[in-house]
Design a protein around this motif. Structure first.
Motif, short mmCIF file in Angstrom:
data_model
loop_
_atom_site.label_atom_id
_atom_site.label_comp_id
_atom_site.label_asym_id
_atom_site.label_seq_id
_atom_site.Cartn_x
_atom_site.Cartn_y
_atom_site.Cartn_z
N GLY A 141 6.19 74.16 12.42
CA GLY A 141 5.31 73.16 11.84
C GLY A 141 4.34 72.59 12.86
N VAL A 142 4.81 72.33 14.08
CA VAL A 142 3.93 71.81 15.14
C VAL A 142 2.91 72.85 15.55
CG1 VAL A 142 3.90 70.99 17.53
CG2 VAL A 142 5.65 70.16 15.96
N ARG A 143 3.33 74.09 15.62
CA ARG A 143 2.39 75.17 15.98
C ARG A 143 1.29 75.33 14.94
NH1 ARG A 143 5.20 80.70 17.36
NH2 ARG A 143 2.99 81.21 17.67
N ALA A 144 1.59 75.01 13.69
CA ALA A 144 0.63 75.22 12.60
C ALA A 144 -0.31 74.04 12.38
CB ALA A 144 1.39 75.52 11.31
N VAL A 145 -0.25 73.03 13.24
CA VAL A 145 -1.16 71.89 13.09
C VAL A 145 -2.59 72.38 13.19
CG1 VAL A 145 -1.91 69.72 14.10
CG2 VAL A 145 0.52 70.23 13.95
N ASP A 146 -3.44 71.95 12.26
CA ASP A 146 -4.83 72.39 12.21
C ASP A 146 -5.56 72.00 13.49
OD1 ASP A 146 -7.30 73.25 11.46
OD2 ASP A 146 -7.57 71.80 9.83
N SER A 147 -6.17 73.00 14.13
CA SER A 147 -6.87 72.75 15.39
C SER A 147 -8.08 71.83 15.18
CB SER A 147 -7.33 74.06 16.03
OG SER A 147 -8.17 74.78 15.14
N VAL A 148 -8.73 71.95 14.01
CA VAL A 148 -9.87 71.08 13.72
C VAL A 148 -9.40 69.63 13.63
CG1 VAL A 148 -11.68 70.55 12.05
CG2 VAL A 148 -11.11 72.93 12.54
N MET A 149 -8.26 69.41 13.00
CA MET A 149 -7.71 68.05 12.89
C MET A 149 -7.36 67.49 14.26
SD MET A 149 -4.38 66.82 10.69
CE MET A 149 -5.02 67.66 9.22
N SER A 150 -6.78 68.34 15.12
CA SER A 150 -6.44 67.90 16.47
C SER A 150 -7.68 67.52 17.26
CB SER A 150 -5.65 69.00 17.19
OG SER A 150 -4.43 69.26 16.55
N GLU A 151 -8.71 68.34 17.17
CA GLU A 151 -9.95 68.05 17.90
C GLU A 151 -10.63 66.80 17.37
OE1 GLU A 151 -11.12 69.41 20.59
OE2 GLU A 151 -9.39 70.76 20.69
N THR A 152 -10.59 66.62 16.05
CA THR A 152 -11.18 65.41 15.46
C THR A 152 -10.45 64.16 15.94
OG1 THR A 152 -11.79 66.67 13.48
CG2 THR A 152 -11.76 64.27 13.30
N ALA A 153 -9.11 64.23 15.98
CA ALA A 153 -8.33 63.09 16.46
C ALA A 153 -8.65 62.80 17.92
CB ALA A 153 -6.84 63.39 16.29
N ARG A 154 -8.79 63.86 18.72
CA ARG A 154 -9.10 63.67 20.14
C ARG A 154 -10.49 63.04 20.32
NH1 ARG A 154 -8.17 68.38 21.53
NH2 ARG A 154 -6.02 68.10 22.22
N SER A 155 -11.44 63.48 19.53
CA SER A 155 -12.80 62.95 19.65
C SER A 155 -12.89 61.48 19.24
CB SER A 155 -13.77 63.79 18.83
OG SER A 155 -13.44 63.74 17.46
N VAL A 168 0.43 65.13 14.50
CA VAL A 168 1.37 66.23 14.71
C VAL A 168 2.54 66.16 13.73
CG1 VAL A 168 2.92 67.33 16.37
CG2 VAL A 168 0.71 66.44 17.14
N LEU A 169 3.30 65.05 13.77
CA LEU A 169 4.48 64.95 12.92
C LEU A 169 4.12 64.90 11.44
CD1 LEU A 169 6.78 62.51 14.93
CD2 LEU A 169 6.94 65.00 14.74
N ARG A 170 3.02 64.27 11.11
CA ARG A 170 2.61 64.20 9.70
C ARG A 170 2.25 65.59 9.17
NH1 ARG A 170 1.39 60.11 6.28
NH2 ARG A 170 -0.08 60.52 4.60
N SER A 171 1.52 66.36 9.98
CA SER A 171 1.15 67.72 9.55
C SER A 171 2.36 68.63 9.49
CB SER A 171 0.11 68.30 10.52
OG SER A 171 -1.08 67.54 10.51
N ALA A 172 3.31 68.43 10.41
CA ALA A 172 4.49 69.29 10.46
C ALA A 172 5.60 68.83 9.52
CB ALA A 172 5.04 69.34 11.89
N SER A 173 5.47 67.66 8.90
CA SER A 173 6.57 67.09 8.12
C SER A 173 7.02 67.97 6.96
CB SER A 173 6.19 65.69 7.62
OG SER A 173 4.99 65.72 6.87
#
Length: 259
Positions: A141-155, A168-173
């Motif tokens: 589940g953690v590996r499958a977190v959307d990269s676009v979502m991760s980059e948006t959160a970082r920005s 992370v946990l919400r996407s992997a839940s």
């Protein structure tokens, strides 16, 4: 409300049909080892009195709760770390696959050497079997977190604990809950096995004692109680899952309607 009632009827329909078939098929049975359902249900209240609930059922449920909770905490924590870092995953995956392939009941004698035959051993046995589906599903589940979502959160400056919790946990839940669902049935099985091997109380111990004393109807009441316990825990788990993953099921329902 109508949808809830429909789901409830569908959930109850098959068990009710199976119970009715069991009642009809066994009603005239005279085999001592296969008593009729009428006999089992008549024996049930005589066997499972308030004292036996306190001395056998409650300890089993507490052991299951402790082992399952320990496995859930350890599995989600380790799975999040392993799934988040590629190098850690590369190092740990061969070991995890080896340990996952070892049947948990085989570990009972080993755990007994270190933990004795008390409640600690039984909790450790339950946790050792429940942790793997939770851990592996968390990793995926953690590996499958959307990269676009991760980059948006970082920005947007969402980092650290906030990113872990809300991204992370919400996407992997959904996958984490899939692992928790698998682990629940494994935990019930290991609870019974650990109590059958070394215990002085609990459901597994009591069922074996009934079998050794040729109290066959009493033994069947214990098996029936285990089935009811598993059913109740499954229903409670589904209620919690629907509440926690309400956003996920809502998205799925919208996708189905739109398609």
């Amino acid at each position: 409300m109508r949808g809830l009632l429909l789901r409830l009827c569908v959930t109850v329909a098959l068990p009710a049909l199976l119970v009715a078939l069991w009642w009809v098929a066994s009603d005239d049975n005279t085999d001592i080892y296969w008593p009729s359902l009428r006999t089992i249900l008549t024996t049930f209240p005589d066997v499972w009195t308030g004292e036996r609930w306190r001395e056998d059922v409650l300890p089993s449920v507490l052991r299951l709760s402790a082992g399952y909770t320990s496995a859930a905490v350890a599995g989600v924590a380790l799975g999040t770390v392993i799934g988040s870092y590629r190098r850690v995953r590369a190092v740990c995956e061969p070991v995890l696959e080896f340990l996952r392939a070892v049947p948990p009941p085989v570990l009972v004698p080993v755990i007994m050497l270190f933990a004795g035959i008390g409640d600690t051993m039984k909790i450790a046995v339950i946790a050792s079997g429940c942790v793997w589906p939770i851990l592996l599903n968390t990793v995926e589940g953690v590996r499958a977190v959307d990269s676009v979502m991760s980059e948006t959160a970082r920005s947007y400056g969402i980092t650290g604990v906030a990113r872990l919790r809300h991204v992370v946990l919400r996407s992997a839940s959904p996958q984490i809950f899939a692992g928790l669902r698998q682990a629940l049935s494994i935990g019930i099985i290991l609870m019974v096995i650990s109590e059958m091997i070394a215990a002085s109380n609990g459901l597994g111990f009591t069922i074996v004692q009934f079998q050794r004393g040729f109290a066959i109807p009493d033994m069947w009441t214990g098996i029936l109680l285990l089935g009811l316990l598993g059913f109740v825990l499954s229903v409670l788990f589904r209620l919690v899952e629907r509440r926690v993953l309400g956003w996920y099921h809502g998205l799925r329902d919208v996708s189905r309607r739109s398609s």
